[in-house]
Design a protein around this motif. Sequence first.
Motif, short mmCIF file in Angstrom:
data_model
loop_
_atom_site.label_atom_id
_atom_site.label_comp_id
_atom_site.label_asym_id
_atom_site.label_seq_id
_atom_site.Cartn_x
_atom_site.Cartn_y
_atom_site.Cartn_z
N UNK A 62 11.38 -8.59 -5.03
CA UNK A 62 10.79 -9.06 -3.77
C UNK A 62 11.08 -8.07 -2.65
N UNK A 63 12.30 -7.51 -2.63
CA UNK A 63 12.66 -6.53 -1.59
C UNK A 63 11.85 -5.26 -1.74
N UNK A 64 11.67 -4.79 -2.96
CA UNK A 64 10.89 -3.57 -3.21
C UNK A 64 9.43 -3.78 -2.81
N UNK A 65 8.90 -4.96 -3.12
CA UNK A 65 7.51 -5.27 -2.73
C UNK A 65 7.37 -5.30 -1.21
N UNK A 66 8.36 -5.89 -0.54
CA UNK A 66 8.31 -5.98 0.93
C UNK A 66 8.28 -4.60 1.55
N UNK A 67 9.12 -3.69 1.06
CA UNK A 67 9.15 -2.33 1.59
C UNK A 67 7.82 -1.62 1.33
N UNK A 68 7.29 -1.80 0.14
CA UNK A 68 6.03 -1.16 -0.22
C UNK A 68 4.88 -1.63 0.65
N UNK A 69 4.86 -2.91 0.98
CA UNK A 69 3.75 -3.50 1.74
C UNK A 69 3.93 -3.42 3.25
N UNK A 70 5.07 -2.95 3.72
CA UNK A 70 5.35 -2.92 5.16
C UNK A 70 4.46 -1.92 5.88
N UNK A 71 4.16 -2.23 7.15
CA UNK A 71 3.46 -1.28 8.02
C UNK A 71 4.43 -0.24 8.57
N UNK A 72 5.68 -0.65 8.72
CA UNK A 72 6.70 0.25 9.24
C UNK A 72 8.05 -0.15 8.67
N UNK A 126 5.93 6.51 -4.90
CA UNK A 126 4.82 6.59 -3.94
C UNK A 126 4.86 5.50 -2.88
N UNK A 127 5.88 4.65 -2.91
CA UNK A 127 5.91 3.47 -2.04
C UNK A 127 5.96 3.82 -0.55
N UNK A 128 6.60 4.93 -0.21
CA UNK A 128 6.76 5.28 1.21
C UNK A 128 5.81 6.39 1.66
N UNK A 129 4.93 6.83 0.81
CA UNK A 129 4.04 7.92 1.16
C UNK A 129 3.19 7.56 2.38
N UNK A 130 3.34 8.32 3.46
CA UNK A 130 2.58 8.08 4.67
C UNK A 130 3.07 6.93 5.52
N UNK A 131 4.19 6.31 5.15
CA UNK A 131 4.67 5.14 5.89
C UNK A 131 5.61 5.56 7.03
N UNK A 132 5.41 5.02 8.24
CA UNK A 132 6.31 5.33 9.35
C UNK A 132 7.70 4.74 9.11
N UNK A 133 8.74 5.57 9.29
CA UNK A 133 10.11 5.15 9.05
C UNK A 133 10.99 5.59 10.21
N UNK A 134 11.81 4.66 10.69
CA UNK A 134 12.81 4.95 11.71
C UNK A 134 14.15 4.98 10.99
N UNK A 135 14.87 6.09 11.11
CA UNK A 135 16.16 6.22 10.44
C UNK A 135 17.30 6.03 11.43
N UNK A 136 18.38 5.40 10.94
CA UNK A 136 19.54 5.15 11.80
C UNK A 136 20.79 5.08 10.95
#
Length: 200
Positions: free
Chosen positions: A62-72, A98-108
């Motif tokens: 469920x967590x992996x799916x959530x990350x894959x489907x997120x807008x950010x 390929x889950x994060x390809x092109x996805x906006x990510x804020x790192x902290x």
Amino acid sequence: MKLVVVSAGLSVPSSTRLLADRLAAAVDRKVPADIQVVELRDLAVEIAHNFTNGFPGRSLAAALDAVTEADGLIAVTPVFSASYSGLFKSFFDVLDKDALAGKPVLIAATGGSARHSLVLDHALRPLFAHLRAVVVPTGVYAASEDWGAEGLPDRIERAAEELTALTRGLSTPHKEKKQPELTVVPFAEQLAALSASPGA
């Protein structure tokens, strides 16, 4: 906007989770967001099992799916041995390549000393570049002395603004620009025109 926050904090309460929550709240103030928090501490056993049997458990899936489907995505880790935590890295190791390809990510990241602030550029940014994510320019590092001090709130707001701008830009369909009409002139005609021009 669907925003997923990945927090790799281990303690309760956790400064890593506190930073994650502040970043998510800052994004939500700029654009209403459906926020889901993934606490990696609760998924540690399933992540380990995924490495040994190749299948995610129900909560991890469920967590992996959530990350894959997120807008950010907001990804926050504590600093261990001058880098991200092993649990943090393990989660992204079991994520589809390929889950994060092109996805906006804020790192902290959080740490006990400001000396570890370069972890953002030396460890996190290369990791997400490898995963082909679009990492916002401003990373947020919070050392123990940063809490309640000047500077951290400004960095949080700036990073949130950048993530918001990226998610808007990537989700807004670009209007198709009208291409100018091209006229093809045969080379022989061009050569004849040059020969006929004065001074040729």
